[in-house]
Design an enzyme around this catalytic site. Structure first.
Site, PDB file in Angstrom:
ATOM      1  N   LYS A 112     -30.084  30.106  -2.830  1.00 49.00           N
ATOM      2  CA  LYS A 112     -31.454  30.453  -2.443  1.00 49.00           C
ATOM      3  C   LYS A 112     -32.291  29.214  -2.096  1.00 49.00           C
ATOM      4  O   LYS A 112     -33.271  29.298  -1.375  1.00 49.00           O
ATOM      5  CB  LYS A 112     -32.110  31.282  -3.534  1.00 49.00           C
TER       6      LYS A 112
HETATM    7  C1  LIG Z   1     -29.223  36.082  -4.616  1.00 52.82           C
HETATM    8  C2  LIG Z   1     -27.792  35.807  -4.911  1.00 52.82           C
HETATM    9  C3  LIG Z   1     -26.758  36.555  -4.308  1.00 52.82           C
HETATM   10  C4  LIG Z   1     -27.007  37.726  -3.388  1.00 52.82           C
HETATM   11  O1  LIG Z   1     -27.552  37.342  -2.160  1.00 52.82           O
HETATM   12  P1  LIG Z   1     -28.269  38.408  -1.198  1.00 52.82           P
HETATM   13  O2  LIG Z   1     -28.890  37.629  -0.112  1.00 52.82           O
HETATM   14  O3  LIG Z   1     -29.275  39.116  -2.063  1.00 52.82           O
HETATM   15  O4  LIG Z   1     -27.202  39.347  -0.716  1.00 52.82           O
HETATM   16  C5  LIG Z   1     -25.442  36.194  -4.602  1.00 52.82           C
HETATM   17  N1  LIG Z   1     -25.156  35.186  -5.446  1.00 52.82           N
HETATM   18  C6  LIG Z   1     -26.127  34.456  -6.048  1.00 52.82           C
HETATM   19  C7  LIG Z   1     -25.737  33.368  -6.988  1.00 52.82           C
HETATM   20  C8  LIG Z   1     -27.469  34.741  -5.806  1.00 52.82           C
HETATM   21  O5  LIG Z   1     -28.436  34.020  -6.418  1.00 52.82           O
END
Ligand SMILES: *Cc1c(COP(=O)(O)O)cnc(C)c1O
Length: 470
Positions: A112
């Site tokens: 993120k």
């Molecule tokens: C947010 C997240 C996901 C999922 O990603 P999306 O964009 O919501 O599909 C997968 N793995 C981790 C570690 C995350 O923080």
């Protein structure tokens, strides 16, 4: 570039508009009016450039003249200078034609950061230009809160308030939110569950007078600018593997469908992509959808990959929009059905529209734990995190069924550092994953948080009193 809502009833906006709006006024999500097209020659011309240089070229058509080139490039450079690896998102080979794309070298060790490091800077830039201040509020069950805080800390024109359920996030996750010293950062430990925290955010947004007064805004995963920033690593991974003259497949651990939708956007821009594989844990609404075209809610079961524990995937609406000829009225109908009847089924034609590009699979808890162990052994002692393990388990299914043939390079996205989920990793591998050096003193840093009751007036007054007024 102009942006339209998936529900067809919100004003058409430019990039700066959708950046600050987040959700569209009709409840829909903003998408580009058309997909920018890059040619094979355009992609080839990016070979050998740095991540930040490629990011500029990929992002520029979406920004569409809203931001002067020099400012855009500077913000991109700054955002990715915070990453702890010179390649920003390095590829690691794990098999004859298999790779993992490590997206977790940012400040909070989850993918993120790729979007939120840029988003915080874009926000601050847009606010400075319009002479406004904003107050960001969000609820988090873990990863998003710390990434948003890191992206917004110390920015001149915004305050950020992140609520997490007290006692229900891991210690690493809590400390990543509470040890940030900047005065514009406020970590709130709410006496309640994640759902209570989310309901509180909703209530704050529904309080029109307060929303207006505080300049309330959100950085959740429906913000178009987040998806936009994530397109870039599909491009850099492809180029590293010989793209556009070689065509990889990507397997993506999926929750809210934001990450994999960025892969779809890359393909729509003309990047050759063999397959986009949706990998879910046992909360498998998306895997069920791609199997039969029925999208139906089914409660949420907690897993060791908590960032993928979702009931419905908020960004999925963007794909539905394209599957239905970009007809907002049809999307309004489907979303009403989801609310009132708990689900809907799309037509065989609409499903066929996605089948050439998307595949899907699920890994339950046993398969995830087994893959944590296997990946550790096969990686000569390099561990993966549980979300990545879900991706690797589904990638292995696709290989063994030959849905992705051996000659296609298969890239699994590694979405978090194993040190973020030490308990699950240690249970499967016997080894405690260490935090990287720059976070090694996390457990010694002083914490700063405010514990608040699950009471609307108390929370609102706290935000009102703590935010810096213009
Ligand atoms: C947010 C997240 C996901 C999922 O990603 P999306 O964009 O919501 O599909 C997968 N793995 C981790 C570690 C995350 O923080």
């Amino acid at each position: 570039m102009r942006y339209v809502s998936t529900r067809g009833q919100a004003p058409v906006l430019d990039f700066e508009g959708v950046l600050l709006a987040g959700l569209a006024a009709d409840g829909g999500l903003y998408v580009p009016e058309s997909w920018p097209q890059l040619s094979a020659a355009d992609w080839r011309a990016m070979r050998g450039l740095s991540y930040a240089e490629i990011a500029f070229r990929v992002v520029k058509p979406f920004v569409g003249g809203c931001i002067p080139d020099a400012d855009l490039q500077r913000m991109i450079n700054e955002a990715y200078a915070t990453f702890g690896h010179r390649a920003v998102v390095p590829l690691r080979q794990t098999g004859a034609n298999d790779w993992v794309l490590e997206l977790f070298h940012g400040p909070t060790l989850a993918f993120k950061d790729v979007a939120l490091q840029l988003l915080g800077r874009l926000f601050d830039w847009a606010l400075a230009r319009s002479g406004k201040r904003a107050t960001i509020v969000g609820a988090t069950s873990g990863d998003t809160g710390s990434a948003a805080i890191e992206g917004c800390r110390g920015r001149a024109n915004l305050d950020i308030f992140i609520m997490f359920p007290q006692g229900r996030v891991s210690e690493v996750q809590r400390r990543q939110m509470t040890t940030v010293a900047d005065a514009n950062v406020h970590a709130i430990a709410l006496d309640g569950t994640f759902d209570d925290a989310q309901a509180m955010v909703k209530a704050l947004f529904n309080d029109a007078a307060f929303r207006e007064r505080a300049g309330l805004t959100a950085v959740n995963s429906i913000n178009w600018a987040r998806v936009m920033a994530q397109i870039v690593y599909y491009v850099t991974a492809s180029l590293s593997l010989g793209g556009p003259d070689r065509t990889p497949a990507f397997c993506v651990p999926t929750g809210n469908f934001g990450d994999i939708f960025a892969g779809y956007a890359a393909a729509k821009m003309g990047l050759p992509v063999a397959k986009l594989i949706v990998a879910t844990n046992r909360n498998d609404i998306l895997a069920r959808f791609f199997a039969g075209g029925e999208y139906r809610k089914d409660g949420v079961t907690p897993t060791i990959s908590p960032s993928m524990d979702i009931q419905v995937a908020s960004n999925f609406e963007r794909l539905l929009f394209d599957m239905h000829g970009r007809d907002g009225a049809q999307i309004r109908g489907l979303m009403t059905e989801l609310d009132t009847a708990g689900g809907f089924t799309v037509s065989p034609n609409a499903l066929a529209e996605t089948k050439h590009l998307f595949a899907a699979g699920r890994a339950d808890e046993a398969a995830t734990k087994a893959m944590l162990k296997t990946a550790f052994a096969q990686g000569n002692g390099i561990a993966v995190d549980p979300h990545t393990a879900v991706g690797l388990a589904v990638a292995a299914q696709q290989r063994s069924s030959r849905a992705v043939p051996a000659e296609i390079p298969l890239v699994t996205l590694a979405t978090a550092d194993p040190a973020k989920f030490p308990d699950a990793v240690e249970a499967a591998t016997g080894q405690h994953p260490a935090l990287p050096p720059r976070l090694a003193d996390l457990f010694d840093r002083p914490e700063r948080q405010t514990k608040l009751p699950n009471d609307y007036t108390v929370v609102r007054d706290f935000i009102e009193n703590q935010r810096v007024t213009a």
